[in-house]
Design a protein around this motif. Sequence first.
Motif, PDB file in Angstrom:
ATOM      1  N   CYS A 235      -3.668  -9.775   1.352  1.00 32.07           N
ATOM      2  CA  CYS A 235      -2.294  -9.070   1.292  1.00 32.07           C
ATOM      3  C   CYS A 235      -1.296  -9.414   2.475  1.00 32.07           C
ATOM      4  O   CYS A 235      -0.056  -9.528   2.036  1.00 32.07           O
TER       5      CYS A 235
ATOM      6  N   LEU B 179      -7.485  -4.883  -3.580  1.00 32.10           N
ATOM      7  CA  LEU B 179      -6.974  -5.090  -2.248  1.00 32.10           C
ATOM      8  C   LEU B 179      -7.925  -5.873  -1.327  1.00 32.10           C
ATOM      9  O   LEU B 179      -9.065  -5.650  -1.125  1.00 32.10           O
TER      10      LEU B 179
ATOM     11  N   GLY C  36       1.150   0.923  -3.850  1.00 36.55           N
ATOM     12  CA  GLY C  36      -0.343   0.912  -3.982  1.00 36.55           C
ATOM     13  C   GLY C  36      -0.941   1.678  -5.258  1.00 36.55           C
ATOM     14  O   GLY C  36      -0.070   2.752  -5.553  1.00 36.55           O
TER      15      GLY C  36
ATOM     16  N   THR D 116       1.033  -1.131   0.078  1.00 31.47           N
ATOM     17  CA  THR D 116      -0.047  -0.063   0.221  1.00 31.47           C
ATOM     18  C   THR D 116       0.998   1.153  -0.120  1.00 31.47           C
ATOM     19  O   THR D 116       0.933   1.990  -1.091  1.00 31.47           O
TER      20      THR D 116
ATOM     21  N   LEU E  39      -9.272   1.911   2.428  1.00 26.81           N
ATOM     22  CA  LEU E  39      -7.803   1.351   2.894  1.00 26.81           C
ATOM     23  C   LEU E  39      -7.868   1.630   4.400  1.00 26.81           C
ATOM     24  O   LEU E  39      -7.847   0.864   5.316  1.00 26.81           O
TER      25      LEU E  39
END
Length: 297
Positions: free
Chosen positions: A239, A234, A197, A193, A262
């Motif tokens: 992840c 994501l 990201g 990220t 996020l």
Amino acid sequence: MDTTTLDTTVSNADFLATVATKSDGAALRGDYTHADEHYVVQQNWAAYTEEEHELWRKLYQRQMSLLPGRACDEFIEALLQMNAANGIPEFEKTSKELYAATGWTIVAVPGLIPELTFFEHLANRRFPVTVWLRKPEEFNYIVEPDVFHDFFGHVPMLFNPVFADYMQLYGKGGLKAMKLGGLDQLARLYWYTVEFGLINTKDGMRIYGAGILSSGGEVEFCLTPGTTSRHIHLDIERCLNTLYKIDSYQETYFVIDSFQELFDGTAPDFKPYYDKLKLGEAFPANSLLPGEVELLP
Ligand code: PHE
Ligand code: CO
């Protein structure tokens, strides 16, 4: 919330042992002799040479020629306001503007710092920026983060309030992960990220990760359809469980729809993830799992 009461003192020996497992074991580049117990130093801006300012300008110009239509608007708008085109910036000036915008400050550090110290800085809304600049022969590629990567790549995103909050929570999450044995997992989230990201916008897919934004080649590569690299939405657990490459372009990019997504996705307690993922095998960097959709075919 105050996390400054935690003990941040890390002995040099411990730190060098930490770092040896991260790099090729060679000596760190920075000068650590003047660092305080938080690994903070003076930037000593007056000591940069004219050659270094000139190299910065070239790095800046090259990146700026690549970023329109590729970097997210939040990054470009903040970067332009930072007035960093004319030479290596004075951290204190930008730090004041950043503090006014989101309550973050910049602290100067000699280079890589211990994990605990790094997390403590983030948890207190301080972003550590390396003071030294790469050599001219490292124009396109550098192993350790330098001032160009740290300042140009990371600082602009800290002007965004949601991303700024995410970074602080990441620091707090790091302190927690150290106690829970979740550091390997949490480091992958940072990598995929904060460093690499991508974000979907109304204008198309864009970059917000500092590792891409400060790199000459990957800016273009990561948004090119049809490469062997994956671009998948994501998923936090996925992840946390995905290995990464540090010496090549990424083989997987995780894409978000918004910084709020996020922030919200990382808000839950990670302990159940750590407990579960510790027991299994992580996915290779180039996996595409059943049901996953390539977003840039
Ligand atoms: N929610 C995570 C935890 O409980 C902390 C975290 C927040 C980690 C944001 C990363 C980013 O550990
Ligand atoms: Co970085």
